[in-house]
Design a protein around this motif. Structure first.
Motif, PDB file in Angstrom:
ATOM      1  N   ASN A   6       0.824  -1.208   0.000  1.00 49.33           N
ATOM      2  CA  ASN A   6       0.000   0.000   0.000  1.00 49.33           C
ATOM      3  C   ASN A   6       0.859   1.259   0.000  1.00 49.33           C
ATOM      4  O   ASN A   6       0.449   2.317   0.452  1.00 49.33           O
ATOM      5  CB  ASN A   6      -0.925  -0.013   1.233  1.00 49.33           C
ATOM      6  N   ALA A 114      -1.594  -8.938  -6.455  1.00 48.26           N
ATOM      7  CA  ALA A 114      -3.027  -8.730  -6.250  1.00 48.26           C
ATOM      8  C   ALA A 114      -3.294  -7.942  -4.974  1.00 48.26           C
ATOM      9  O   ALA A 114      -4.258  -7.168  -4.906  1.00 48.26           O
ATOM     10  CB  ALA A 114      -3.733 -10.089  -6.196  1.00 48.26           C
ATOM     11  N   GLU A 115      -2.446  -8.113  -3.982  1.00 51.35           N
ATOM     12  CA  GLU A 115      -2.633  -7.400  -2.720  1.00 51.35           C
ATOM     13  C   GLU A 115      -2.524  -5.895  -2.920  1.00 51.35           C
ATOM     14  O   GLU A 115      -3.246  -5.111  -2.301  1.00 51.35           O
ATOM     15  CB  GLU A 115      -1.598  -7.879  -1.700  1.00 51.35           C
ATOM     16  N   LYS A 118      -5.703  -4.673  -4.399  1.00 53.71           N
ATOM     17  CA  LYS A 118      -6.783  -4.762  -3.415  1.00 53.71           C
ATOM     18  C   LYS A 118      -6.784  -3.537  -2.512  1.00 53.71           C
ATOM     19  O   LYS A 118      -7.850  -3.045  -2.093  1.00 53.71           O
ATOM     20  CB  LYS A 118      -6.618  -6.036  -2.587  1.00 53.71           C
ATOM     21  N   LYS A 119      -5.605  -3.008  -2.217  1.00 53.53           N
ATOM     22  CA  LYS A 119      -5.486  -1.896  -1.278  1.00 53.53           C
ATOM     23  C   LYS A 119      -5.594  -0.523  -1.951  1.00 53.53           C
ATOM     24  O   LYS A 119      -5.768   0.487  -1.264  1.00 53.53           O
ATOM     25  CB  LYS A 119      -4.150  -1.978  -0.540  1.00 53.53           C
ATOM     26  N   SER A 121      -7.377   1.771  -4.995  1.00 50.00           N
ATOM     27  CA  SER A 121      -8.411   1.881  -6.019  1.00 50.00           C
ATOM     28  C   SER A 121      -7.857   2.511  -7.285  1.00 50.00           C
ATOM     29  O   SER A 121      -6.802   3.151  -7.268  1.00 50.00           O
ATOM     30  CB  SER A 121      -9.573   2.723  -5.499  1.00 50.00           C
ATOM     31  N   MET A 143      -5.082  -9.130 -14.122  1.00 49.36           N
ATOM     32  CA  MET A 143      -5.990  -8.380 -13.252  1.00 49.36           C
ATOM     33  C   MET A 143      -7.225  -7.980 -14.064  1.00 49.36           C
ATOM     34  O   MET A 143      -7.120  -7.652 -15.249  1.00 49.36           O
ATOM     35  CB  MET A 143      -5.309  -7.143 -12.682  1.00 49.36           C
ATOM     36  N   HIS A 151     -11.797  -1.370  -7.846  1.00 49.53           N
ATOM     37  CA  HIS A 151     -10.473  -1.971  -7.702  1.00 49.53           C
ATOM     38  C   HIS A 151     -10.291  -3.098  -8.728  1.00 49.53           C
ATOM     39  O   HIS A 151     -11.227  -3.876  -8.982  1.00 49.53           O
ATOM     40  CB  HIS A 151     -10.286  -2.579  -6.306  1.00 49.53           C
ATOM     41  N   TYR A 152      -9.075  -3.179  -9.285  1.00 49.20           N
ATOM     42  CA  TYR A 152      -8.732  -4.364 -10.066  1.00 49.20           C
ATOM     43  C   TYR A 152      -8.646  -5.567  -9.124  1.00 49.20           C
ATOM     44  O   TYR A 152      -8.245  -5.432  -7.962  1.00 49.20           O
ATOM     45  CB  TYR A 152      -7.375  -4.176 -10.760  1.00 49.20           C
ATOM     46  N   GLN A 153      -8.990  -6.736  -9.639  1.00 54.38           N
ATOM     47  CA  GLN A 153      -8.934  -7.955  -8.847  1.00 54.38           C
ATOM     48  C   GLN A 153      -8.286  -9.063  -9.669  1.00 54.38           C
ATOM     49  O   GLN A 153      -8.323  -9.040 -10.899  1.00 54.38           O
ATOM     50  CB  GLN A 153     -10.338  -8.362  -8.409  1.00 54.38           C
TER      51      GLN A 153
END
Length: 798
Positions: A6, A114-115, A118-119, A121, A143, A151-153
């Motif tokens: 992050n 991916a983390e 996730k954190k 946007s 992604m 958010h991308y996932q």
């Protein structure tokens, strides 16, 4: 490897609404201005390259790769397309500063998992500037951004291809999809990419060439029969005159300076023509030579002509006028009459036009003194072996095609085409942009090319011409294109009319980007978006447990192999060719005619079929494994065979002078890159050759213009363009006094792409004319931010 988690850099500006912004944040840093440099490279270039390796936390890994870059058994530099020497190569540094910076970004140990997504946007990421985004690290897994998501996932490769196939197969027509290509794509990936587009049913293949050297091809193909240069690297070493016009080798192709220095040492004269007195045109300090480390280096330009923006045509005609006058006084001693008679057409009509021109008027239009033009003409008058190089300073002018043909007119007068040490040399930008076109990445394929493909593959090829970049943007805006697949690049930041382009991208049903790193093009998206991570040029491209090789083509038409040496940042990466093949199999299924699995499993299989479909690639798999690769055929260079429609002769071209008049409060603006930048990739915030440090939002202006407008250096201003009756605004720039011609200004892209109308294009090539933008400069008002935001989010600002 380091997961960025992050760790977002801080940014000063917050954007309204929930949509990601299409531009860099409007903020100023701590600008420092120093005197411009009069030479390029040297020890500072080495230190800057090493600094980037340290910043990317890849000093040892990166240096290991650098020893293999541009070597015979190594990998091709992911930066510019300047050729490698055919003979000896430096065993320790066959690369330049910007090549090392490109490698540092590619070899970084920072990675995005991916983390991270996730954190963070999409909107938060868009608050960063392009420099900050580029420094986040390498992408590691596919992604997906669902419709309405913030958010991308993560998504599996199988799911990604299923989504692409579903969108493509749901289109009412194949022409509702477009397939964009950047210059970094290999020959093999480019070939299967264009083949998939054709089997899918469209020629919508916008390409980065549509924004850089489409003008060169449009000018050269009808006149000399080939849209490429006609010289080899060795020609620079043994020539009489090298003319560099609208091109900055110190930043855009630094290894070119070694060739210039070698030619200069062997007696060549160098004429530099450019609105800015670039360091790389003036002097060169070779960091591998004692004189470059301890001495003053080598002077390059014998004559520098500070032409006005788009004054080049007047200058070229003035030189021709003088050459014709010299020929009258000394018949047969100035022009090559045998060559003109045997190899050209249209000479008499061409000469007749000069009855209406005079030197003083042309000199005024060019912004060059008559005496300086006479000096240039005198240098050319007694010489025959002449090479003319150009870059986007010409190709991005509205009359760029005509200006390149005017250059050709001079070379035809002198008989300097198709001879050792003489010819044309468009200096390409990205590493394999020329190879892409050779591999048929072209929205306007010829019937001959399509006939060969059709005969070999046995399915009917689409014949209708597709969309280039500008037409694709307009088609997306009109919702005629609903899926855009980008094979590399940063489509948003590379294109003109940023807000108009952003609004067009937002209307897509699906945007797919094949990338190595995050960029702003991933943050301004369609209703759905996919990011597909791939190998970099320096990565080991592993197929079935074995490291593979790809091939590329440089600016001189040499096809050579490239084999990565670094362990990939993730085991979830797939090479570009396999991405195309898996997309093809998922989309076409049982209706496919091409054996996509065969191509998926073997680069050699792709090259075997390229050999059957594209002239010049005979014994491809054998010759690509030979030391240094091989030259593609070039009849203009090797046989003095030019345009077929003129019985293989070259026509003199009739052109007109442009009308460059400006209103009292108007200036002509050209966009350029900093020395710490390659295309849309920002390596750092300094432009040390021009003396600009820690800032990109600057406008270079002539001191007389600054005084006349009541400004002073350091003042904050806003920039406006009014093409098409639309107000475009680039807010918050700082004035820097610089020796540019009066009424001319220069700014950096992509920060001022917003001012380049999508309709401001080059005649014939339809390229954005980013070096010819009429602007107004006004003192900065904080109210402009509110105005810009309102226009952006109502979609009014194009």
């Amino acid at each position: 490897m380091q997961d960025q988690g992050n760790q977002l850099p801080k940014t000063a500006r917050q954007f309204p609404g929930n949509e990601p912004d299409a531009e860099n944040p409007f903020k100023l840093l701590d600008l420092r201005v120093t005197p411009p440099k009069t030479w390029a490279a040297g020890v500072p270039a080495v230190m800057a390259a090493m600094k980037d390796l340290v910043e990317e936390k890849t000093f040892f890994r990166g240096n290991f790769a650098l020893l293999k870059m541009n070597q015979f058994k190594g990998f091709d530099c992911p930066s510019c397309a300047w050729p490698d020497p055919d003979d000896e190569r430096s065993p320790i540094a066959e690369y330049c500063e910007n090549g090392a910076k490109a490698l540092a970004e590619e070899a970084t140990t920072k990675k995005l998992t991916a983390e991270f997504f996730k954190k963070n946007s999409v909107v938060d990421l868009a608050k960063l500037d392009d420099y900050q985004i580029g420094k986040l690290g390498r992408l590691t897994e596919p992604m997906y951004l669902p419709a309405g998501a913030t958010h991308y996932q993560p998504v599996s490769w199988e799911q990604a291809f299923e989504k692409i196939a579903a969108h493509l197969n749901a289109l009412a027509s194949p022409d509702e999809a477009a397939f964009y290509t950047s210059g970094r794509t290999s020959n093999e990936a480019s070939f299967v990419y264009q083949l998939f587009a054709k089997e899918f049913g469209t020629n919508n293949m916008p390409d980065c060439s549509n924004m850089c050297h489409e003008t060169s091809g449009s000018a050269l193909r009808p006149t000399i029969g080939i849209g490429k240069g006609t010289v080899k690297l060795e020609d620079f070493y043994d020539t009489d005159v090298i003319v560099i016009i609208g091109q900055n080798p110190g930043t855009n192709a630094p290894r070119m300076m070694s060739a210039l220095a070698k030619g200069k040492k062997n007696g060549a004269k160098i004429i530099a023509i450019n609105p800015l007195p670039e360091a790389g045109l003036m002097g060169f300090r070779n960091p591998q030579a004692v004189s470059g480390v301890l001495g003053d280096g080598e002077r390059l330009a014998d004559l520098y002509l500070p032409v006005k923006i788009n004054g080049d045509m007047a200058l070229l005609k003035a030189i021709e006028l003088l050459l014709l006058e010299f020929e009258k006084k000394s018949p047969g001693e100035i022009l090559n009459q045998d060559f003109i008679r045997e190899k050209t057409v249209g000479y008499e009509e061409f000469v007749k036009q000069f009855e209406k021109y005079d030197l003083n008027t042309l000199a005024t239009e060019a912004g060059i003194t008559p005496a300086a033009i006479v000096e240039a003409a005198q240098i050319l008058a007694s010489k025959k072996r002449i090479i003319v190089c150009w870059g986007m300073g010409l190709t991005q002018q509205p009359n760029g095609v005509d200006m390149i043909r005017e250059i050709l007119n001079i070379l035809l007068l002198k008989g300097s085409m198709g001879i050792p040490g003489g010819g044309v040399c468009p200096v390409r930008g990205h590493s394999n942009v020329q190879g892409n076109r050779t591999m048929l990445i072209d929205e306007k394929p010829t019937d001959e090319q399509l006939d060969r493909l059709e005969k070999f593959y046995g399915f009917k090829m689409p014949r209708k011409h597709g969309y280039d970049v500008v037409r694709a943007i307009k088609a997306m805006h009109e919702e005629k294109v609903k899926v855009l697949f980008c094979m590399g690049g940063n489509f948003l930041s590379a294109t003109p009319d940023t807000t108009y382009t952003a609004n067009a991208l937002r209307r897509l049903n699906l945007l797919v980007c094949v990338s190595t790193k995050l960029n702003r093009g991933h943050l301004v998206h369609g209703k759905e978006a996919l990011i597909l991570p791939t190998y970099g040029r320096s990565d080991k491209d592993i197929v079935n447990g074995e490291v593979q090789m790809i091939s590329t083509e440089n600016s001189m038409g040499v096809v050579q192999h490239s084999k990565g040496v670094l362990d990939p940042v993730s085991d979830k990466l797939i090479n570009e060719a396999r991405i195309v093949c898996r997309m093809a199999m998922a989309t076409l299924g049982g209706r496919a005619v091409v054996n996509w699995q065969r191509y998926h499993d073997s680069y050699d299989a792709i090259r075997d079929d390229i050999e059957q479909c594209i002239p010049g690639f005979e014994n491809y798999n054998k010759r690509i494994r030979e030391k240094g690769g091989f030259y593609l055929p070039n009849a203009a260079r090797d046989e003095q065979r030019f345009a077929a429609q003129y019985d293989y002769r070259a026509p003199f071209t009739m052109t007109e002078l442009p009308d460059n008049r400006l209103e009292d409060d108007e200036y002509m603006m050209a966009t350029t890159r900093t020395h710490d930048q390659f295309n849309t990739t920002i390596y750092g915030l300094d432009d040390r050759y021009r003396g600009v440090h820690n800032e990109r939002r600057v406008i270079f202006m002539n001191q007389h213009d600054i005084d006349k407008a009541g400004f002073k250096a350091g003042d904050k201003v806003d920039l406006f363009n009014y093409d098409d009756g639309i107000e475009r605004v680039a807010p918050l720039f700082v004035i820097v006094a610089y020796p540019v011609p009066e009424k001319n200004t220069v700014t950096y892209f992509p920060e001022t792409n917003v001012l380049v109308s999508v309709n401001n294009v080059v005649k014939e090539s339809n390229m954005p004319a980013s070096k010819y933008v009429k602007i107004k400069v006004r003192r900065h008002s904080p109210e402009v931010f509110k105005k810009v935001d309102e226009m952006l989010y109502r979609g009014e600002m194009q």
